[in-house]
Design a protein around this motif. Structure first.
Motif, short mmCIF file in Angstrom:
data_model
loop_
_atom_site.label_atom_id
_atom_site.label_comp_id
_atom_site.label_asym_id
_atom_site.label_seq_id
_atom_site.Cartn_x
_atom_site.Cartn_y
_atom_site.Cartn_z
N TYR A 181 0.85 -1.19 0.00
CA TYR A 181 0.00 0.00 0.00
C TYR A 181 0.89 1.24 0.00
O TYR A 181 1.87 1.30 0.72
CB TYR A 181 -0.91 0.03 1.23
N TYR A 236 -3.76 7.77 4.70
CA TYR A 236 -4.66 7.41 3.60
C TYR A 236 -3.82 6.55 2.66
O TYR A 236 -2.81 7.01 2.11
CB TYR A 236 -5.17 8.67 2.92
N SER A 295 -3.36 3.43 -0.47
CA SER A 295 -3.92 2.83 -1.69
C SER A 295 -3.06 1.64 -2.11
O SER A 295 -1.83 1.71 -2.11
CB SER A 295 -3.93 3.86 -2.82
N GLU A 301 -6.00 0.66 -7.62
CA GLU A 301 -6.28 2.00 -7.11
C GLU A 301 -7.65 2.11 -6.43
O GLU A 301 -7.92 3.08 -5.71
CB GLU A 301 -6.17 3.04 -8.22
N ASN A 302 -8.52 1.14 -6.65
CA ASN A 302 -9.83 1.15 -6.00
C ASN A 302 -9.79 0.57 -4.58
O ASN A 302 -10.77 0.66 -3.86
CB ASN A 302 -10.85 0.40 -6.84
N VAL A 354 -8.55 1.18 -1.28
CA VAL A 354 -8.00 2.23 -0.42
C VAL A 354 -8.44 1.98 1.01
O VAL A 354 -9.43 1.29 1.27
CB VAL A 354 -8.42 3.64 -0.89
#
Length: 72
Positions: free
Chosen positions: A14, A29, A31, A36-37, A39
């Motif tokens: 990540y 935060y 990803s 990329e979806n 998260v």
């Protein structure tokens, strides 16, 4: 080229897209580097800043999501 710091969570890499201090806690935060979806938000453990931990509950998730959204 932009470089991101990466963390391994359960064998998945990540990228740290952003970090913010909210109500005395440091939040990340993240990803998935390959999706990329995928998260998530995590927070830095106050007792040992070498660890990141899940958020405590849905209220905390909503608070953090709103804070990061407002920051953008």
């Amino acid at each position: 080229m932009v470089e991101f710091e990466a963390l391994d969570i359960d064998g998945v890499e990540y990228l740290i897209l952003d970090r913010s201090f909210i109500d005395g806690e440091e939040y990340l935060y993240l990803s998935n580097s390959e999706d990329e979806n995928d998260v998530m938000f995590r927070k830095v453990d106050k007792t040992d800043n070498n660890f990141i931990i899940p958020l405590d509950n849905e209220e905390e998730v909503i608070k953090v999501a709103k804070a990061f959204n407002d920051k953008q």
